[in-house]
Design a protein around this motif. Sequence first.
Motif, PDB file in Angstrom:
ATOM      1  N   THR A  99      26.795  21.295 107.674  1.00  0.00           N
ATOM      2  CA  THR A  99      25.964  22.194 106.870  1.00  0.00           C
ATOM      3  C   THR A  99      26.721  23.456 106.484  1.00  0.00           C
ATOM      4  O   THR A  99      26.617  23.930 105.351  1.00  0.00           O
ATOM      5  CB  THR A  99      24.689  22.576 107.634  1.00  0.00           C
ATOM      6  OG1 THR A  99      25.043  23.050 108.936  1.00  0.00           O
ATOM      7  CG2 THR A  99      23.754  21.390 107.783  1.00  0.00           C
ATOM      8  N   THR A 141      27.780  24.478 102.617  1.00  0.00           N
ATOM      9  CA  THR A 141      27.254  25.724 102.067  1.00  0.00           C
ATOM     10  C   THR A 141      28.388  26.600 101.563  1.00  0.00           C
ATOM     11  O   THR A 141      28.303  27.202 100.495  1.00  0.00           O
ATOM     12  CB  THR A 141      26.430  26.467 103.127  1.00  0.00           C
ATOM     13  OG1 THR A 141      25.418  25.607 103.639  1.00  0.00           O
ATOM     14  CG2 THR A 141      25.754  27.690 102.533  1.00  0.00           C
ATOM     15  N   PRO A 171      21.606  22.174 102.253  1.00  0.00           N
ATOM     16  CA  PRO A 171      22.632  21.370 102.921  1.00  0.00           C
ATOM     17  C   PRO A 171      22.116  20.188 103.714  1.00  0.00           C
ATOM     18  O   PRO A 171      22.888  19.316 104.080  1.00  0.00           O
ATOM     19  CB  PRO A 171      23.307  22.383 103.864  1.00  0.00           C
ATOM     20  CG  PRO A 171      22.286  23.434 104.085  1.00  0.00           C
ATOM     21  CD  PRO A 171      21.497  23.513 102.810  1.00  0.00           C
ATOM     22  N   PHE A 172      20.795  20.115 103.982  1.00  0.00           N
ATOM     23  CA  PHE A 172      20.269  18.997 104.757  1.00  0.00           C
ATOM     24  C   PHE A 172      19.939  17.812 103.870  1.00  0.00           C
ATOM     25  O   PHE A 172      19.488  16.796 104.323  1.00  0.00           O
ATOM     26  CB  PHE A 172      19.014  19.410 105.531  1.00  0.00           C
ATOM     27  CG  PHE A 172      19.316  20.426 106.585  1.00  0.00           C
ATOM     28  CD1 PHE A 172      19.952  20.061 107.748  1.00  0.00           C
ATOM     29  CD2 PHE A 172      18.991  21.745 106.394  1.00  0.00           C
ATOM     30  CE1 PHE A 172      20.252  20.993 108.727  1.00  0.00           C
ATOM     31  CE2 PHE A 172      19.287  22.691 107.361  1.00  0.00           C
ATOM     32  CZ  PHE A 172      19.909  22.318 108.521  1.00  0.00           C
ATOM     33  N   ARG A 218      24.464  13.454 103.648  1.00  0.00           N
ATOM     34  CA  ARG A 218      23.674  13.855 104.796  1.00  0.00           C
ATOM     35  C   ARG A 218      22.266  13.300 104.662  1.00  0.00           C
ATOM     36  O   ARG A 218      21.762  13.106 103.572  1.00  0.00           O
ATOM     37  CB  ARG A 218      23.591  15.390 104.873  1.00  0.00           C
ATOM     38  CG  ARG A 218      24.877  16.032 105.346  1.00  0.00           C
ATOM     39  CD  ARG A 218      25.308  15.540 106.698  1.00  0.00           C
ATOM     40  NE  ARG A 218      24.271  15.679 107.684  1.00  0.00           N
ATOM     41  CZ  ARG A 218      24.154  16.712 108.492  1.00  0.00           C
ATOM     42  NH1 ARG A 218      25.021  17.665 108.460  1.00  0.00           N
ATOM     43  NH2 ARG A 218      23.177  16.757 109.362  1.00  0.00           N
TER      44      ARG A 218
END
Length: 465
Positions: free
Chosen positions: A353, A357, A413-414, A424
């Motif tokens: 993550t 980012t 980011p997830f 992801r």
Amino acid sequence: MAILNHFTTACWKNLQGDRMNKQLVFILRALHKSAASEASGISAAGEEAMPDRLITPVADVGVKTRIMTLKEMPGPSTLSNLVEFIWRDGFSRIHEIQMDHRKKFGKIFKSRFGPQLVVSVADRDLVAEVLRAEGVAPQRANMESWKEYRDMIGSSTGLISAEGEDWLKMRSVLRQLIMRPRDVAVFSDDVNKVVDDLIKRVCVLRTQEPDGATVHNVNDLFFKYAMEGVAAILYESRLGCLENEIPQGTQDYIGALHLMFSSFKTTMYAGAIPKWLRPVIPKPWEEFCLSWDGLFKFSRFHVDKRLAEIKAQLERGEDVKGGLLTHLLINKEMTMEEIYANLTEMLLAGVDTTSFTLSWASYLLARHPHIQQHIFMEVKRTLGPGAVATADDIPHLPLIRGLVKETLRLSWPFVTTPHLSRKRTLPMLQTSDRIAGYGKIPRIVSTTLARFPLATASGAALARE
């Protein structure tokens, strides 16, 4: 997590030349400080301001509202879904698939991946309803393979995989140490040292290129930086990820991480393939276990190493001082297995993550050089030449905070991040509440947030239709 948002996302190729070098140093130093105080949750004041239509109204007397069933919910067929994801490598195009499904099926739709039924929510207001339906403790979806592996090796679950009371207990311990911005501020010096090494590494990589400016494979660079930074906080130890010669133990861990993140398929296939099929299709489960073996081995080594150091200090009659790991080992608020599991899962979650980012923030700055210039001037004006940012400087850097917010809005980011190679898993939620006119969705059904249609201009256009 407050730790993760001290870093940010994307592409250094356009950030070239001596002047850009100076800007990069200033921006990176302030960027990793940008507190995640801007948590993505909705505040109490925000709840009061939410429109009435989010609250399911009581039906007028005499008016019958037909509640649709889950069976009636639209979505792609199981066969088309399997073809899309397995034969057409849909995991690398989730952003396109989300947009296509949003156009075809509307705000909410279902799909099936093997035995797993997933309901996707692709509307801002419906997402708010789903988030509000969550209880105090999460109920995990599609984590059976994680739990099976931990049972197999006799390990505890961690903050990412735990549920219910176990999760609440662990979070109450960790919340006091690493989940509030003011607490994370104590790690500033450690992170600053990692930032120094990152800048040095960038300079070395540039000297190796013909133009003396371009840095290739920035995703890998940020991946190693994130691993070094997060490990410095979690393990109170430097790993050497940014050195010319990376230690073998660290290389093994990086290999295990890459195996875990090599594709979204590893975790999905491991959970989607029934146990009775594993003898026929063994590779997904074998790779899944192999990657976890490497992650846990690395975590146990560093935890045991710090524990041995603490024992030696106590035997010599010395005062024991340290950070997160030292606190956990001395106060014994968690069992050793819980410490192993939590540090393993937090490093796993923090590395990917954070690197995504950072990559996206850098990419956005490269695409918008005038914004980059404004941020550079803000940092230069606020800190002065050569100064190192501290947590106290964050309130005086609104553009840095804005960069973090905008980056996370566009590239949560997830969720699978488009244009970047690693994938992801989507954030999984579960609810038994009624959504968008459908009857209660059983808790055994995963509810995913289709992030891409919500964050893009084309997605906003869809919402207006």
